[in-house]
Structure formats: C-alpha cells, structure tokens
Design a protein around this motif. Structure first.
Motif, PDB file in Angstrom:
ATOM      1  N   MET A   4       1.182  -1.383  -0.024  1.00 10.88           N
ATOM      2  CA  MET A   4       0.367  -0.104  -0.358  1.00 10.88           C
ATOM      3  C   MET A   4       1.189   1.480   0.062  1.00 10.88           C
ATOM      4  O   MET A   4       0.513   2.443  -0.384  1.00 10.88           O
ATOM      5  CB  MET A   4      -1.083  -0.077   1.334  1.00 10.88           C
ATOM      6  CG  MET A   4      -1.936  -1.206   1.619  1.00 10.88           C
ATOM      7  SD  MET A   4      -2.817  -0.986  -1.172  1.00 10.88           S
ATOM      8  CE  MET A   4      -3.845  -0.395  -0.046  1.00 10.88           C
ATOM      9  N   VAL A   5       2.782   0.776   0.555  1.00  5.62           N
ATOM     10  CA  VAL A   5       2.958   1.880   0.246  1.00  5.62           C
ATOM     11  C   VAL A   5       3.087   2.631  -1.043  1.00  5.62           C
ATOM     12  O   VAL A   5       3.265   1.891  -2.439  1.00  5.62           O
ATOM     13  CB  VAL A   5       4.716   2.127   0.572  1.00  5.62           C
ATOM     14  CG1 VAL A   5       5.251   2.856   0.288  1.00  5.62           C
ATOM     15  CG2 VAL A   5       4.342   1.420   1.461  1.00  5.62           C
ATOM     16  N   MET A   6       3.017   4.362  -1.199  1.00  4.57           N
ATOM     17  CA  MET A   6       2.676   4.969  -2.409  1.00  4.57           C
ATOM     18  C   MET A   6       4.339   4.660  -3.092  1.00  4.57           C
ATOM     19  O   MET A   6       4.789   5.637  -2.170  1.00  4.57           O
ATOM     20  CB  MET A   6       2.119   5.874  -2.362  1.00  4.57           C
ATOM     21  CG  MET A   6       0.748   6.453  -2.183  1.00  4.57           C
ATOM     22  SD  MET A   6      -0.288   5.626  -4.321  1.00  4.57           S
ATOM     23  CE  MET A   6       0.281   6.805  -5.506  1.00  4.57           C
ATOM     24  N   GLU A   7       4.396   4.398  -4.135  1.00  2.00           N
ATOM     25  CA  GLU A   7       5.858   4.939  -4.414  1.00  2.00           C
ATOM     26  C   GLU A   7       5.611   5.135  -5.668  1.00  2.00           C
ATOM     27  O   GLU A   7       4.834   4.884  -6.608  1.00  2.00           O
ATOM     28  CB  GLU A   7       6.228   3.289  -3.775  1.00  2.00           C
ATOM     29  CG  GLU A   7       6.632   2.483  -4.932  1.00  2.00           C
ATOM     30  CD  GLU A   7       6.392   1.160  -4.473  1.00  2.00           C
ATOM     31  OE1 GLU A   7       7.725   1.389  -3.996  1.00  2.00           O
ATOM     32  OE2 GLU A   7       6.064   0.616  -5.031  1.00  2.00           O
ATOM     33  N   SER A   8       7.103   5.477  -6.774  1.00  2.00           N
ATOM     34  CA  SER A   8       6.303   6.248  -8.013  1.00  2.00           C
ATOM     35  C   SER A   8       7.630   4.635  -8.491  1.00  2.00           C
ATOM     36  O   SER A   8       7.983   3.760  -8.220  1.00  2.00           O
ATOM     37  CB  SER A   8       8.009   7.399  -7.995  1.00  2.00           C
ATOM     38  OG  SER A   8       7.891   7.796  -8.836  1.00  2.00           O
ATOM     39  N   GLY A   9       6.758   5.222  -9.389  1.00  2.00           N
ATOM     40  CA  GLY A   9       6.595   3.903 -10.545  1.00  2.00           C
ATOM     41  C   GLY A   9       5.535   3.775 -11.558  1.00  2.00           C
ATOM     42  O   GLY A   9       4.993   3.955 -11.839  1.00  2.00           O
ATOM     43  N   ILE A  10       5.878   2.438 -12.164  1.00  2.00           N
ATOM     44  CA  ILE A  10       4.562   2.130 -13.051  1.00  2.00           C
ATOM     45  C   ILE A  10       4.333   0.642 -12.804  1.00  2.00           C
ATOM     46  O   ILE A  10       4.566  -0.173 -12.578  1.00  2.00           O
ATOM     47  CB  ILE A  10       5.348   2.857 -15.145  1.00  2.00           C
ATOM     48  CG1 ILE A  10       6.281   1.514 -15.506  1.00  2.00           C
ATOM     49  CG2 ILE A  10       5.705   4.089 -15.332  1.00  2.00           C
ATOM     50  CD1 ILE A  10       6.842   1.419 -17.247  1.00  2.00           C
ATOM     51  N   THR A  11       2.638  -0.055 -13.929  1.00  2.00           N
ATOM     52  CA  THR A  11       2.256  -0.982 -13.498  1.00  2.00           C
ATOM     53  C   THR A  11       2.431  -0.805 -15.154  1.00  2.00           C
ATOM     54  O   THR A  11       2.069  -0.222 -15.636  1.00  2.00           O
ATOM     55  CB  THR A  11       1.627  -1.238 -12.973  1.00  2.00           C
ATOM     56  OG1 THR A  11       1.056  -0.810 -11.891  1.00  2.00           O
ATOM     57  CG2 THR A  11       0.468  -2.581 -12.982  1.00  2.00           C
ATOM     58  N   LEU A  26       3.970  11.050 -11.566  1.00  2.00           N
ATOM     59  CA  LEU A  26       3.880  12.497 -11.634  1.00  2.00           C
ATOM     60  C   LEU A  26       3.981  13.118 -11.287  1.00  2.00           C
ATOM     61  O   LEU A  26       4.088  14.348 -11.261  1.00  2.00           O
ATOM     62  CB  LEU A  26       1.945  12.629 -12.449  1.00  2.00           C
ATOM     63  CG  LEU A  26       1.310  11.988 -13.337  1.00  2.00           C
ATOM     64  CD1 LEU A  26       0.087  11.350 -13.473  1.00  2.00           C
ATOM     65  CD2 LEU A  26       2.151  11.651 -14.557  1.00  2.00           C
ATOM     66  N   LYS A  27       3.546  13.261  -9.582  1.00  2.00           N
ATOM     67  CA  LYS A  27       3.729  14.091  -8.409  1.00  2.00           C
ATOM     68  C   LYS A  27       5.302  14.310  -8.629  1.00  2.00           C
ATOM     69  O   LYS A  27       5.720  15.469  -8.351  1.00  2.00           O
ATOM     70  CB  LYS A  27       3.046  13.937  -7.150  1.00  2.00           C
ATOM     71  CG  LYS A  27       1.942  14.039  -7.075  1.00  2.00           C
ATOM     72  CD  LYS A  27       1.312  14.133  -5.271  1.00  2.00           C
ATOM     73  CE  LYS A  27       0.276  13.574  -5.555  1.00  2.00           C
ATOM     74  NZ  LYS A  27      -0.648  12.630  -5.576  1.00  2.00           N
ATOM     75  N   ASP A  28       6.109  13.594  -8.709  1.00  2.00           N
ATOM     76  CA  ASP A  28       7.531  12.941  -8.179  1.00  2.00           C
ATOM     77  C   ASP A  28       8.054  14.057  -9.401  1.00  2.00           C
ATOM     78  O   ASP A  28       8.988  15.546  -9.972  1.00  2.00           O
ATOM     79  CB  ASP A  28       8.619  12.438  -8.313  1.00  2.00           C
ATOM     80  CG  ASP A  28       8.004  11.198  -7.340  1.00  2.00           C
ATOM     81  OD1 ASP A  28       7.511  12.027  -6.649  1.00  2.00           O
ATOM     82  OD2 ASP A  28       8.554  10.041  -7.016  1.00  2.00           O
TER      83      ASP A  28
END
Length: 132
Positions: A4-11, A26-28
């Motif tokens: 559940m940790v929000m991390e940068s990346g893609i699926t 997007l925030k980063d």
C-alpha cells in the motif's frame, strides 16, 4: 512489505497493452503536461521524463481522468511489446509492477526493469480472452 506504500513507478499490462503511471510518479515529476518514455535496452532501464511540449513521442497527461482513476493510463502496444522483449517476457503476458526513483535532475523517474513483481491478483480483463 506492504503493497500500500505509495511509490513512484509504473504498472504494465502485457495483455491489453496498457501502461499505468502511478500518481506519485506524476507528483515527483511536478505534474508535467506530457511525458516521454525511453527504454534503455543495454542498461535494462526505463526512463519517464517530464516534457512540456507536445511532439510525436510525447504522452499527454489527462489529469481529469487521473483524478477519477488515481492513475494515468496509456495504450501503447509497440512500446509494451518492445518492453516484453527487453525483459524477456512472453507476449501477451501478466501484469508487472515496476518501482521507480526520481533522479537528481527532478525531471526523470528511473525504473530498473529487473526490479519488478507480478501482480498477485488475477487480471479480470484477460479472463474473457480465449487462449490458444
């Protein structure tokens, strides 16, 4: 660890050719209007770079849809097929989740293509597809 940790990346969904960029990414990247996605085959890396000008390779970010979906989706079949071949994945295939890190330039999220996990839950969208 908890997923559940929000991390940068893609699926990446290797059956319906969808790339989902997580909102944290997007925030980063400071909410860019467009992004470029580069694959470095030799280093086995994927780069997501912010971009303010539209060009043929830029993916526009639809923030209205992001508000609803909590992620940013693109259909990008050639890119997904190329990505599968770089990773060594059969195509079509399962959905993979990748973690990314914001680089010091503040404009680029770097994803290590070897640092991925298969999503544990069944992919509803491919259950209706007959294989073979």
């Amino acid at each position: 660890g908890s997923g559940m940790v929000m991390e940068s990346g893609i699926t990446v969904n290797f059956s319906n050719n969808e790339i989902n960029i997580r909102t944290k990414t997007l925030k980063d990247l400071r909410s860019p209007r467009f992004v470029h996605i580069f694959i470095n085959e030799k280093e086995r890396q994927l780069l997501i770079r912010r971009c303010e000008e539209r060009d043929n390779d830029a993916f526009p970010i639809d923030y209205a849809a992001v508000e609803i979906d909590k992620k940013c989706r693109f259909k990008a079949k050639p890119l997904v097929i190329y990505l599968a071949s770089v990773i060594g994945l059969p195509y079509p295939s399962q959905t993979l989740r990748f973690c990314g890190n914001l680089l010091e330039d503040g404009d680029t999220v770097l994803i290590d293509l070897d640092d991925h996990q298969f999503l544990p839950y069944p992919d509803r969208s491919i259950l209706g597809v007959r294989h073979g």
